[in-house]
Design an enzyme around this catalytic site. Structure first.
Site, mmCIF file in Angstrom:
data_model
loop_
_atom_site.group_PDB
_atom_site.id
_atom_site.type_symbol
_atom_site.label_atom_id
_atom_site.label_comp_id
_atom_site.label_asym_id
_atom_site.label_seq_id
_atom_site.Cartn_x
_atom_site.Cartn_y
_atom_site.Cartn_z
ATOM 1 N N TYR A 130 0.836 -1.200 0.000
ATOM 2 C CA TYR A 130 0.000 0.000 0.000
ATOM 3 C C TYR A 130 0.869 1.247 0.000
ATOM 4 O O TYR A 130 1.348 1.722 1.039
ATOM 5 C CB TYR A 130 -1.025 -0.073 1.148
ATOM 6 N N LYS A 183 3.109 -16.024 -0.330
ATOM 7 C CA LYS A 183 3.682 -16.366 -1.636
ATOM 8 C C LYS A 183 5.189 -16.551 -1.429
ATOM 9 O O LYS A 183 6.023 -15.987 -2.164
ATOM 10 C CB LYS A 183 3.358 -15.237 -2.632
ATOM 11 N N ASP A 216 -2.170 -18.153 -4.450
ATOM 12 C CA ASP A 216 -2.936 -18.514 -5.652
ATOM 13 C C ASP A 216 -3.690 -19.826 -5.438
ATOM 14 O O ASP A 216 -4.878 -19.936 -5.776
ATOM 15 C CB ASP A 216 -2.052 -18.569 -6.905
ATOM 16 N N ASP A 240 -6.826 -8.197 1.337
ATOM 17 C CA ASP A 240 -7.826 -7.333 0.716
ATOM 18 C C ASP A 240 -8.584 -8.122 -0.349
ATOM 19 O O ASP A 240 -9.831 -8.137 -0.396
ATOM 20 C CB ASP A 240 -7.102 -6.129 0.090
ATOM 21 N N ASP A 244 -12.592 -9.982 -0.074
ATOM 22 C CA ASP A 244 -13.696 -9.674 -0.997
ATOM 23 C C ASP A 244 -14.260 -10.973 -1.564
ATOM 24 O O ASP A 244 -15.468 -11.124 -1.721
ATOM 25 C CB ASP A 244 -13.210 -8.780 -2.151
HETATM 26 P P1 ATP Z 1 -14.762 2.058 -4.867
HETATM 27 O O1 ATP Z 1 -14.137 2.759 -6.028
HETATM 28 O O2 ATP Z 1 -15.191 3.001 -3.801
HETATM 29 O O3 ATP Z 1 -13.934 0.896 -4.348
HETATM 30 P P2 ATP Z 1 -16.311 0.170 -6.440
HETATM 31 O O4 ATP Z 1 -17.704 0.226 -6.999
HETATM 32 O O5 ATP Z 1 -15.180 0.080 -7.373
HETATM 33 O O6 ATP Z 1 -16.131 1.400 -5.422
HETATM 34 P P3 ATP Z 1 -17.142 -1.608 -4.409
HETATM 35 O O7 ATP Z 1 -17.826 -0.488 -3.774
HETATM 36 O O8 ATP Z 1 -16.346 -2.505 -3.526
HETATM 37 O O9 ATP Z 1 -16.171 -1.123 -5.526
HETATM 38 O O10 ATP Z 1 -18.276 -2.422 -5.128
HETATM 39 C C1 ATP Z 1 -18.161 -3.373 -6.152
HETATM 40 C C2 ATP Z 1 -19.580 -3.750 -6.576
HETATM 41 O O11 ATP Z 1 -20.197 -4.513 -5.538
HETATM 42 C C3 ATP Z 1 -20.450 -2.521 -6.763
HETATM 43 O O12 ATP Z 1 -20.510 -2.210 -8.108
HETATM 44 C C4 ATP Z 1 -21.797 -2.908 -6.221
HETATM 45 O O13 ATP Z 1 -22.637 -3.320 -7.269
HETATM 46 C C5 ATP Z 1 -21.537 -4.075 -5.296
HETATM 47 N N1 ATP Z 1 -21.670 -3.678 -3.895
HETATM 48 C C6 ATP Z 1 -20.712 -3.211 -3.062
HETATM 49 N N2 ATP Z 1 -21.206 -2.924 -1.867
HETATM 50 C C7 ATP Z 1 -22.530 -3.228 -1.915
HETATM 51 C C8 ATP Z 1 -23.612 -3.135 -0.982
HETATM 52 N N3 ATP Z 1 -23.430 -2.684 0.274
HETATM 53 N N4 ATP Z 1 -24.832 -3.518 -1.398
HETATM 54 C C9 ATP Z 1 -25.041 -3.979 -2.632
HETATM 55 N N5 ATP Z 1 -24.072 -4.078 -3.552
HETATM 56 C C10 ATP Z 1 -22.822 -3.709 -3.217
#
Ligand code: ATP
Length: 354
Positions: A130, A183, A216, A240, A244
């Site tokens: 980071y 890794k 991986d 991270d 996810d």
């Molecule tokens: P950022 O740039 O802030 O990281 P992002 O859209 O690139 O935003 P996330 O916010 O992590 O990344 O979201 C990825 C996808 O997951 C979003 O497009 C959304 O559709 C879905 N998502 C994330 N959080 C939620 C939530 N609380 N409820 C429903 N869908 C969500």
């Protein structure tokens, strides 16, 4: 308990509103004596104060017992000289919130790709790749020429040891199984240091069974059989990404509650980002932020030895499970309610959960 509330960007104001209402309800039911102060960061603060975060806000958070931070539009904040500081990084670094605890589990009522599981990813939060936080001064991404870029990863024994200790302590409270993800076959020195530090700390936890996976291969293992894992500890970026994945395996990123904890401070913040694509439409899943708030109460309970905070935290988690089981939830996990209506259902469920 003094809590600073910062709604954040994108879907943050909607999901934080639900969290605040549920906390108010929990406060009334469990006599928590919550004192919630509402502040701003991110785009709102940039407009008003010329910076996404301020020293005054940091001082205020340091004086409080906890912080609830909404998701931040990290990608928009590019130039610190113009006040565009990434608030998530700012608090993680300045409050030394080294342990990012990200639970993921399946719920009755949500169809998932896998069988039932219940695991926690413990992610190191202060160094790794980071670039905005792993240097005392400067930035660890460098543009050498227009076509050559270098990114440096910092790994230190002290940070590895303290994240390992957090993970072992958590494993001891759960199924007593800990998986190290790394890794070290390629990053022999840095991830070698991580593994060695984990082994050293593990000497104090002979009752915890330890195994390890290359990152991986771990992606395949966790998709194939997530039920095999209890607590997983790893460095910053691997954690991270992995968390996810595990949140999504549990049904949705919108279920990803998370706590960022250090020795003296803690911040509840959903694992996902600001989801600008769905912001302002009353469809965001508020559970991730609500579960983060519940984790903050649990952290306070164990730190201050306050069992009623623990009871409130458990009741908030149960309210989430009960809503999910009854289909009282947002579309991303198969429901038909809006964010606000899900919040109302949560408050009703909390009343009967206690
Ligand atoms: P950022 O740039 O802030 O990281 P992002 O859209 O690139 O935003 P996330 O916010 O992590 O990344 O979201 C990825 C996808 O997951 C979003 O497009 C959304 O559709 C879905 N998502 C994330 N959080 C939620 C939530 N609380 N409820 C429903 N869908 C969500």
């Amino acid at each position: 308990m003094d809590i600073v509330i910062i709604p954040g960007d994108g879907i943050g104001p909607e999901t934080m509103q639900v969290s605040v209402e549920l906390l108010q309800k929990a406060d009334a039911m469990f006599g928590l004596g919550l004192n919630m102060t509402h502040e701003i960061a991110g785009h709102d603060s940039l407009r008003l104060h010329g910076a996404t975060v301020t020293q005054r806000l940091l001082d205020q958070v340091k004086a409080a017992d906890g912080l609830l931070l909404g998701p931040m539009a990290t990608y928009d904040f590019k130039d610190e000289a113009k006040g565009e500081i990434n608030p998530s990084k700012f608090f993680r670094k300045n409050l030394d919130l080294y342990a990012n605890i990200r639970p993921a589990k399946t719920y009755t009522g949500i169809k998932t790709l896998t069988g039932p599981f219940d695991l926690v990813v413990v992610r190191e939060n202060t160094e790794g790749f980071y670039a905005d936080r792993n240097m005392a001064l400067g930035h660890s991404e460098i543009l050498v020429t227009d076509d050559v870029a270098i990114s440096m990863r910092r790994i230190t024994r002290v940070c590895c040891e303290r994240i390992a200790r957090s993970a072992f302590e958590l494993a001891r409270l759960r199924q007593k199984r800990l998986t190290l993800v790394h890794k070290a076959n390629v990053l022999r020195i840095t991830d070698g240091l991580f593994l060695q530090a984990c082994a050293d700390v593990g000497q104090d936890f002979p009752d915890v069974a330890v195994d390890d996976f290359i990152v991986d291969a771990m992606m395949a293992h966790v998709v194939r059989a997530p039920e095999k894992f209890d607590v997983i500890v790893t460095t910053n970026m691997f954690g991270d990404i992995l968390s996810d994945l595990t949140a999504e395996l549990s049904g949705s990123l919108g279920l990803g509650g998370s706590l960022n904890a250090g020795a003296h401070h803690a911040m509840g913040q959903a694992a996902h980002g600001s989801a600008p694509d769905i912001a302002g439409r009353n469809i965001a899943n508020p559970f991730s932020q609500v579960l983060s708030a519940a984790m903050l109460l649990a952290w306070h309970a164990s730190r201050r030895d306050k069992p009623h905070f623990w009871a409130a935290s458990q009741a908030m988690e149960k309210a989430v499970s009960d809503c999910v089981a009854a289909g009282e939830c947002t579309r991303d996990i198969g429901g038909q309610l809006g964010t606000r209506e899900t919040g109302q259902a949560l408050c009703r469920r909390l009343q009967s959960a206690a």
